[in-house]
Structures are given as structure tokens and as C-alpha cells.
Write an enzyme that holds these catalytic residues in place. Structure first.
Site, PDB file in Angstrom:
ATOM      1  N   GLN A   1       0.854  -1.172   0.278  1.00 17.23           N
ATOM      2  CA  GLN A   1      -0.155  -0.143  -0.153  1.00 17.23           C
ATOM      3  C   GLN A   1       0.942   1.241   0.051  1.00 17.23           C
ATOM      4  O   GLN A   1       1.640   1.576   1.109  1.00 17.23           O
ATOM      5  CB  GLN A   1      -0.871   0.054   1.043  1.00 17.23           C
ATOM      6  CG  GLN A   1      -1.864   0.964   1.313  1.00 17.23           C
ATOM      7  CD  GLN A   1      -2.798   1.161   2.606  1.00 17.23           C
ATOM      8  OE1 GLN A   1      -2.228   1.543   3.553  1.00 17.23           O
ATOM      9  NE2 GLN A   1      -3.962   0.913   2.282  1.00 17.23           N
TER      10      GLN A   1
ATOM     11  N   ARG B   1     -10.249  -7.707   9.600  1.00 18.58           N
ATOM     12  CA  ARG B   1     -10.122  -8.086  11.145  1.00 18.58           C
ATOM     13  C   ARG B   1     -10.527  -9.553  11.099  1.00 18.58           C
ATOM     14  O   ARG B   1      -9.740 -10.217  11.881  1.00 18.58           O
ATOM     15  CB  ARG B   1     -11.189  -7.483  11.697  1.00 18.58           C
ATOM     16  CG  ARG B   1     -11.021  -6.017  11.943  1.00 18.58           C
ATOM     17  CD  ARG B   1     -12.093  -5.200  12.530  1.00 18.58           C
ATOM     18  NE  ARG B   1     -13.202  -5.245  11.335  1.00 18.58           N
ATOM     19  CZ  ARG B   1     -14.357  -4.291  11.268  1.00 18.58           C
ATOM     20  NH1 ARG B   1     -14.707  -3.781  12.582  1.00 18.58           N
ATOM     21  NH2 ARG B   1     -15.064  -4.118  10.535  1.00 18.58           N
TER      22      ARG B   1
ATOM     23  N   TYR C   1      -5.974  10.893   3.279  1.00 16.60           N
ATOM     24  CA  TYR C   1      -4.637  10.826   3.059  1.00 16.60           C
ATOM     25  C   TYR C   1      -4.538  11.850   1.908  1.00 16.60           C
ATOM     26  O   TYR C   1      -5.431  12.604   1.490  1.00 16.60           O
ATOM     27  CB  TYR C   1      -4.162   9.435   2.449  1.00 16.60           C
ATOM     28  CG  TYR C   1      -3.694   8.604   3.688  1.00 16.60           C
ATOM     29  CD1 TYR C   1      -4.658   8.404   4.569  1.00 16.60           C
ATOM     30  CD2 TYR C   1      -2.703   7.815   3.665  1.00 16.60           C
ATOM     31  CE1 TYR C   1      -4.088   7.259   5.689  1.00 16.60           C
ATOM     32  CE2 TYR C   1      -2.152   7.071   4.678  1.00 16.60           C
ATOM     33  CZ  TYR C   1      -3.092   6.574   5.731  1.00 16.60           C
ATOM     34  OH  TYR C   1      -2.780   5.758   6.691  1.00 16.60           O
TER      35      TYR C   1
END
Length: 401
Positions: free
Chosen positions: A99, A346, A169
Site C-alpha cells: 500500500q 479483522r 490521506y
């Protein structure tokens, strides 16, 4: 014919063993911004557990683009560790994605020792400093930094580059009208606000060609007033598709700066999160503004599905569905509805071997309870407080070479 989620597939020039992706979630295992054996073991686990791609989080293109000081900045000094990480993942039969991003206003300037940059000047709730507006020189430098990082990651053996264009971001801060108040060629109508994201995608593709796949993480909704809406996100995605530089889009949501729980859903671990933060941030979280930062949203399976379907209807580029993917039934539904990949976070943190057990029919769903108490652990080594070691496949020892 609806594809099987566990069948092989191509992502641009890369052949994958299946259509599952481990999401980029910060690992908390990069002290001094270097790859460690612990980071490698963290990614080897889901790779050995059957995932198609595991994604290394928060690979910054510049020092001021780190979320905090321990984040990896991609460069010659981190190349050997990144190559060792890629080799370990490949040995387990999975592909590895990086990423690649610039945190912009989400960067902690106090931790990094350098002030962050954003579309427009704004206060930072993370560092209690002002974030300055990026200059033309900054944007030229950052675009080149993306190219340099892409080149390094290809040298390291990474299969996929995921360009971070969401969560407030840097690129996302230009897209959000509430964060972008510029009156120059980088602000105003969406076509101008989208310029940086499109410029980065083009520059990276021109650099790497077909040496790896290039994707982007985009927002289906930022979840705050003045953020990227579903309509804006889709229009931006259509611009990226028309440019033709990307192999797929990963659909996410929420804002690490303004509304992080919009992405995670489920429990809001306010006390645990505050306890893990520096004193100045703990104080800020006790204020009315701070208390509103950790909103609570009930968890539901595939919670971005309805918004993501609008993207599916309006785009032909391959799409990755993210957000509450925990069951085989949800994966199958995603394939039936035209999504090309499913992204899990998760669920794989709780059970790195979940996908192998799904493929054998041992289980049909994960056991993550979405309490989100894993979130504060990013500062000490991301882990699941509900961890059950006996359910996890053995991870081969990783030693330095």
C-alpha cells in the site's frame, strides 16, 4: 457464470491463486521504519493460510508522508528488508501488495519531526500542529516520490502496488471539498481536485509498465460533511477508469482524520484507543470534539455493499469489495453481483488460516466479534485481544539472511 472466489484469477499482469485479499492494516512491527522478522511472520501467516494477496500497510513515499515515525519509507535503505518480506510471502504461494501512500493531513508531524502537508492549511488533531498547504513544488516532489517508491517495490519483488487515495490521506484530502479550499488548478471542480490522484496513477503506471499490477484504494463515502460522497467517489473512479492506468479499484470508506469508525463499524474502543495515544492526544480525546471522533456504527455483514453496488453499476474496471466480509455466503454473493475480489481485514487478523478452513468446508464464517479492540494495538504490534492460538496454523520461523 459466477466465478468461485477460491478459483485462480489474473489481476493485470499477475496471476493469483484465488480472489481473496488481506487488507492493508498497519502492523505495528516496523520500529525505526524497517522490516522485521515479526513483520514477515505477520504476513507469512495469512499467506500460508490461503489468501491470494497479502497487503503491507503504510509504505510511505516521503518522510512527511508517514502516519508516524515508525512507518517504512520506501527507499534503498528499506529495499533489502522488503525483498526478504516478498520472498517469504511468495514461498507460501501468495502474492504480495504494497500500500503506497502519502498520509497528508493524517501524518503525525510531531512524531515525524516534520510538519505534514494537505490540500489546504488545517489543524492536526494528531500532532496538535498546523498542517501546511502543499505547494506546486511539493506536489511535483511527491509525484516523483511515488514513482521512486514504485520502482523500488518492483525491485523488491512486489506483485501489486495499491495507491492510497482514500481515508483523508494526501490524495483524498484534495478530493474532499471540505478539506480542499484551493483556488488554483488543484482546487474547485472535481476534475481539478482529482488531478493529483490521476497524475500519480499515470506516473506510476508509466514507470512500472506490466512489471506488476497497479490498483487504487478509493472511497465509497468518507462519512463526514465536506468529505468524499458516494457520488463524488464514483465520478472520481470513472475518471481513473477512463485514464486506463489501473488494474482494479479497492472500495473503502471513512476518514482516518475525521471519522475512522465509519470504516470499521462495530465497537468503538474509546478508552483503549486513548490509553494507547500520547498524553496530548489523550487530552484532546476528552474534549467534545475528541469524543465525537470515535463514533459508533453497528456492524453488519458487507456494510459497504449498497454503495459499492453503485460503483459496480457505473464501472467496468475490476472491483474489490471491502468491509465486513466474514462468511463464504458473502463472498459468493459478491462474486454473483459482479465484484472481482473480496478484501478481509479483522477476520484474518483473528484467524490467519480462515480461508484454508473455508476452502476445506471446515467452517463457513469467521469468529471475529468486531469489537475493534485490535485498533489501539497498532502502536504495540497489531493483534487480536480475542486471539485463540490453538486455532492458528504454525508459522515457519523467519531468520535474517
Amino acid at each position: 457464470m459466477t466465478p468461485d472466489v477460491f478459483s485462480p484469477v489474473s489481476l493485470g499482469p499477475v496471476r493469483l491463486r484465488n480472489r481473496t485479499v488481506k487488507a492493508a492494516t498497519f502492523e505495528g512491527r516496523t520500529p525505526q521504519g524497517q522490516v522485521t522478522d515479526e513483520l514477515i511472520a505477520y504476513h507469512v501467516a495469512p499467506a500460508a493460510g490461503g489468501v491470494g494477496i497479502t497487503t503491507v500497510a503504510y509504505l510511505a513515499v516521503a518522510p512527511e508522508g508517514r502516519t508516524h515515525k515508525d512507518v517504512i519509507v520506501v527507499g534503498d535503505d528499506t529495499l533489502p528488508g522488503l525483498a526478504r518480506l516478498a520472498d517469504a510471502v511468495h514461498q507460501e504461494g501468495a502474492a504480495i501488495a504494497g500500500q503506497v501512500g502519502h498520509a497528508g493531513p493524517v501524518a503525525n508531524g510531531r512524531s515525524n519531526g516534520v510538519h505534514g502537508i494537505a490540500a489546504s492549511r488545517m489543524p492536526s488533531p494528531l500532532s496538535m500542529q498546523m498542517v501546511r498547504a502543499a505547494t506546486e513544488q511539493d506536489l511535483t516532489r511527491v509525484t516523483k516520490a511515488y514513482v521512486d517508491a514504485a520502482r523500488t517495490l518492483v525491485r523488491a519483488g512486489f506483485d501489486v502496488l495499491e495507491l492510497h487515495m482514500a481515508h483523508s490521506y494526501l490524495i483524498s484530502s484534495f478530493l474532499a471539498p471540505g478539506l480542499n479550499r484551493r483556488r488554483d488548478r488543484w482546487g474547485g471542480p472535481l476534475e481539478r481536485r482529482a488531478r493529483l490522484g490521476r497524475q500519480v496513477a499515470r506516473a506510476v503506471r508509466e514507470e512500472v509498465g506490466d512489471a506488476c499490477a497497479v490498483t487504487a484504494k478509493v472511497s465509497v463515502s468518507d462519512g463526514f460533511k465536506g468529505g468524499v460522497t458516494t457520488e463524488t467517489g464514483l465520478e472520481f473512479a470513472q475518471l481513473l477508469e477512463a485514464d486506463g492506468h489501473l488494474d482494479a479499484l479497492q472500495l473503502s470508506g471513512g476518514s482516518s482524520l475525521m471519522n475512522p469508525m465509519y470504516l470499521f463499524r462495530g465497537g468503538a474502543p474509546v478508552k483503549e484507543f486513548a490509553a494507547a495515544m500520547p498524553a496530548i492526544v489523550r487530552w484532546g480525546m476528552r474534549t467534545p470534539v475528541g469524543k465525537g471522533f470515535m463514533k459508533s456504527y453497528p456492524f453488519e455483514e458487507a456494510y459497504f455493499r449498497e454503495k459499492a453496488l453503485r460503483f459496480r453499476e457505473g464501472l467496468s474496471v475490476p472491483l474489490m469489495l471491502l468491509g465486513g466480509v466474514n462468511t463464504v455466503a458473502t463472498m459468493q454473493q459478491a462474486m454473483a453481483e459482479g465484484f472481482d475480489f473480496v478484501v478481509m481485514g479483522r477476520a484474518l487478523l483473528r484467524e490467519p488460516d480462515l480461508l484454508l478452513r473455508m476452502q476445506t468446508g471446515e467452517v463457513t464464517s469467521g469468529i471475529c466479534i468486531h469489537c475493534n479492540r485490535c485498533m489501539p494495538t497498532i502502536y504495540s504490534g497489531t493483534s487480536c485481544p480475542e486471539w485463540e492460538p490453538e486455532r492458528v496454523i504454525p508459522v515457519p520461523a523467519v531468520t535474517a539472511t
